[in-house]
Design an enzyme around this catalytic site. Structure first.
Site, PDB file in Angstrom:
ATOM      1  N   SER A  82       0.818  -1.353   0.016  1.00 41.43           N
ATOM      2  CA  SER A  82       0.018   0.073  -0.178  1.00 41.43           C
ATOM      3  C   SER A  82       0.788   1.193   0.016  1.00 41.43           C
ATOM      4  O   SER A  82       0.371   2.403   0.147  1.00 41.43           O
ATOM      5  CB  SER A  82      -0.878  -0.050   1.110  1.00 41.43           C
ATOM      6  OG  SER A  82      -0.183  -0.065   2.413  1.00 41.43           O
ATOM      7  N   CYS A  83       2.083   1.175  -0.052  1.00 44.00           N
ATOM      8  CA  CYS A  83       2.966   2.249  -0.021  1.00 44.00           C
ATOM      9  C   CYS A  83       3.083   3.328  -1.272  1.00 44.00           C
ATOM     10  O   CYS A  83       3.566   4.067  -1.361  1.00 44.00           O
ATOM     11  CB  CYS A  83       4.420   1.780   0.256  1.00 44.00           C
ATOM     12  SG  CYS A  83       5.190   0.857  -1.182  1.00 44.00           S
ATOM     13  N   GLY A  84       2.432   2.520  -2.260  1.00 46.76           N
ATOM     14  CA  GLY A  84       2.206   3.219  -3.489  1.00 46.76           C
ATOM     15  C   GLY A  84       3.255   3.223  -4.523  1.00 46.76           C
ATOM     16  O   GLY A  84       3.330   3.770  -5.805  1.00 46.76           O
TER      17      GLY A  84
END
Length: 282
Positions: free
Chosen positions: A114-116
């Site tokens: 989910s860190c992108g």
């Protein structure tokens, strides 16, 4: 220190009959991990094994690689404005000479999907930062029949789950199927961190002759934690994510999913699974 379970009033409806009774629930509280007094991360966890959780998290982040890298782990007294110790904030002091990362830059490099970051960047980050590359020499050779019995052994060791039904679990097994350690938590990633942190404290890293079994699915984050601890085999009772499979293939991790009795899928690292006469089948 927070309790592992708590009691709450609940209304039960069974076949039209209504009753009131207390129910045992798993506790969930935030834990803030500080590094040298600076906030690093907050995770929602089941209280207990907090120091191991913090240590395991730092292993998965590539900050530490062994017990000598840690000078101390303590609860922060006076964590509130009233000076009360909530036991929900821990501070890790690194040993002299251990480099403290730039937290503002490092935190989002390789933590979760989910860190992108794109998948390729995440894979490269884990491969280049692990201090314990998956290098079991000679390679483990695991019989499917051995893997088949591990979920029942894990389930038998889940003491809090029996009372709440609301916990994930992670267990370390030896290459012969002996249960080495098991941890429970509301988050399976926390359960794995607790296992790895305890292994670090005991001076057992890397876990190069171990099998990691997790309840539920195998996410990229769990595969990352296995790789960072040098664990060669990760098995899950449910499905892996596509990025977890990519990471396993990239790093040499053996990844098994849908482990349910004698049935299982091997997604990567099949050279460690004794497939017998059907090894070349496609």
């Amino acid at each position: 220190m927070g309790r592992v379970t708590e009691r709450r009033r609940t209304i039960r409806i069974r076949d039209g009959a209504v009753s009131t009774r207390p129910d045992t629930l798993v506790a969930e509280e935030p834990l803030e991990i500080r590094l040298g007094g600076r906030p690093l991360a907050i995770t929602m966890r089941t209280p207990g094994d907090d120091f191991a959780l913090a240590a395991g998290f730092l292993v998965s982040e590539g900050v530490i690689g062994g017990q000598d890298d840690v000078r101390s782990i303590v609860y922060c007294a006076g964590a509130t404005a009233e000076g009360v110790n909530t036991y929900n904030v821990v501070d890790v002091a690194l040993a002299p000479g251990v480099e403290v990362p730039d937290i503002t830059l490092e935190r989002n490099v390789y933590t979760t999907s989910s860190c992108g970051l794109c998948g390729k960047a995440s894979l490269d980050a884990v491969r280049t930062t692990t201090r314990h590359p998956v290098a079991d020499t000679p390679p483990l050779r695991i019989e499917p029949a051995l893997l088949a019995v591990l979920p029942d052994r894990l389930r038998a060791a889940q003491r809090v789950f029996d009372r709440t039904g609301g916990l994930h679990a992670a267990a370390l097994f030896s290459e012969t199927g002996e249960l080495v350690d098991v941890r429970e938590d509301v988050g399976r990633h926390n359960a794995v961190d607790k296992l790895v942190g305890r292994a670090l404290t005991d001076g057992r890293l890397p876990l190069s002759r171990s099998i990691l079994l997790v309840s539920g699915r195998a996410s990229f984050e769990l595969a990352q934690k296995a790789v960072m601890a040098g664990i060669p085999v990760l098995a899950a009772v449910s499905a892996p994510s596509s990025l977890a499979v990519d990471l396993a293939a990239e790093t040499g991790l053996t990844l098994v999913g849908f482990l349910r009795g004698p049935s299982m899928n091997v997604y990567a690292g099949e050279h460690r699974i004794a497939l017998g006469s059907g090894e070349a089948a496609s």
